[in-house]
Design an enzyme around this catalytic site. Structure first.
Site, PDB file in Angstrom:
ATOM      1  CE1 TYR A 193     -26.284 -15.761  31.058  1.00  0.00           C
ATOM      2  CE2 TYR A 193     -25.487 -14.598  29.118  1.00  0.00           C
ATOM      3  CZ  TYR A 193     -25.794 -15.782  29.762  1.00  0.00           C
ATOM      4  OH  TYR A 193     -25.587 -16.980  29.122  1.00  0.00           O
ATOM      5  CB  SER A 252     -22.741 -16.302  26.546  1.00  0.00           C
ATOM      6  OG  SER A 252     -23.724 -15.663  25.769  1.00  0.00           O
TER       7      SER A 252
END
Length: 280
Positions: free
Chosen positions: A175, A162
């Site tokens: 995350y 990401s």
């Protein structure tokens, strides 16, 4: 008379008298005969990757804990050149995850989860689960896949990272930590796999139109105290030059490219699909 100018050859330069390197042919999208494993395959990016790999002829092991989503995926894959084999699996079962990867030629580590909370309010058990699913499980899956890849001298590992593997955002400690760790794991696998014909790369998109992002909109609205309709423009896409979500199918095309023969020299890096976010 002036002396001739000499310019030392640097990396990637060729001697004027050397034979030119052969030009690559068209990108081969045929993965017939290859076995691919995709985690988090029941929806979002994982679903798009599973369908795209099957469309290229691969036998896809679709791993997820959502039985209904896997059943739908199998129906969507009907008639494609390849096949989709649903594998119901919770990636917190690390031994089972490692075993599921045995014999895979292509491994796509995609499964993920998200919780948006300040660090002081972040539940430790959720932090642990996020790191287990998004970092420790990919390690175990890679560990399970490598013996077969090494034995045949070919393999492709694609880790869905990401922009948060490259940049941090507030309220996403688990995350961001997991994605940063995944980037490092991917680079290490690339260095170890290079002598064996195995590449390892990350694909690092910005915000993708997935159920995970839809849930984030609600979480971010609560965290920042703003209406949902302002979350996209003022929070999620604030640093993106392109003011839209990327589609799962766009991410899947990048994943597929990294699995082609022509991508054999791409390893240990991140293919960033962030709409210009990291250009800042």
């Amino acid at each position: 008379m002036s002396a001739p100018i000499s310019s030392p050859l640097g990396p990637g330069s060729a001697s004027p008298t050397a034979s030119p390197a052969p030009l690559p042919g068209a990108v081969a999208l045929d993965l017939t005969g290859r076995t691919a494993l995709v985690t988090g395959a029941a929806g979002g990016i994982g679903r798009a990757c599973a369908l795209r790999l099957a469309a290229a002829g691969a036998r896809v092991r679709a791993v997820d804990r959502a039985a209904e989503g896997l059943e739908t995926l199998v129906g969507e894959a009907a008639g494609l050149p390849g096949s989709v084999d649903p594998r119901l699996l919770d990636l917190t079962d690390l031994d089972a995850a490692e075993g599921a990867a045995a014999g895979a030629d292509i491994l796509v580590n995609n499964a993920g989860l998200q919780l948006v909370r300040p660090i002081e309010d972040f539940p430790p058990d959720v932090f642990h689960t996020v790191l287990t699913v998004m970092l420790e499980a990919p390690f175990r899956l890679i560990r399970g896949a490598l013996p077969h890849m090494y034995a045949q001298g070919w393999g492709r590992i694609v880790n869905l990272s990401s922009v948060h593997g490259l940049r941090a955002s507030a309220f996403k400690s688990a995350y961001v930590a997991a994605k940063h760790g995944l980037e490092g794991l991917s680079k290490t696998a690339a260095l170890e796999g290079a002598p064996h014909g195995v590449t390892s790369n990350c694909v690092s998109p910005g915000y993708v139109r997935t159920p995970l992002v839809e849930r984030q909109v609600a979480d971010q609205a609560a965290a920042h105290g703003i209406p949902r309709e302002r979350v996209l423009s003022e929070v999620l896409l604030k640093d993106s030059a392109l003011k839209r979500l990327i589609e799962p199918e766009e991410v899947a095309e990048a994943v597929l490219y990294l699995c082609t023969p022509q991508a054999s020299f791409i390893t240990g890096t991140s293919l960033t699909l962030d709409g210009g976010w990291t250009a800042h």
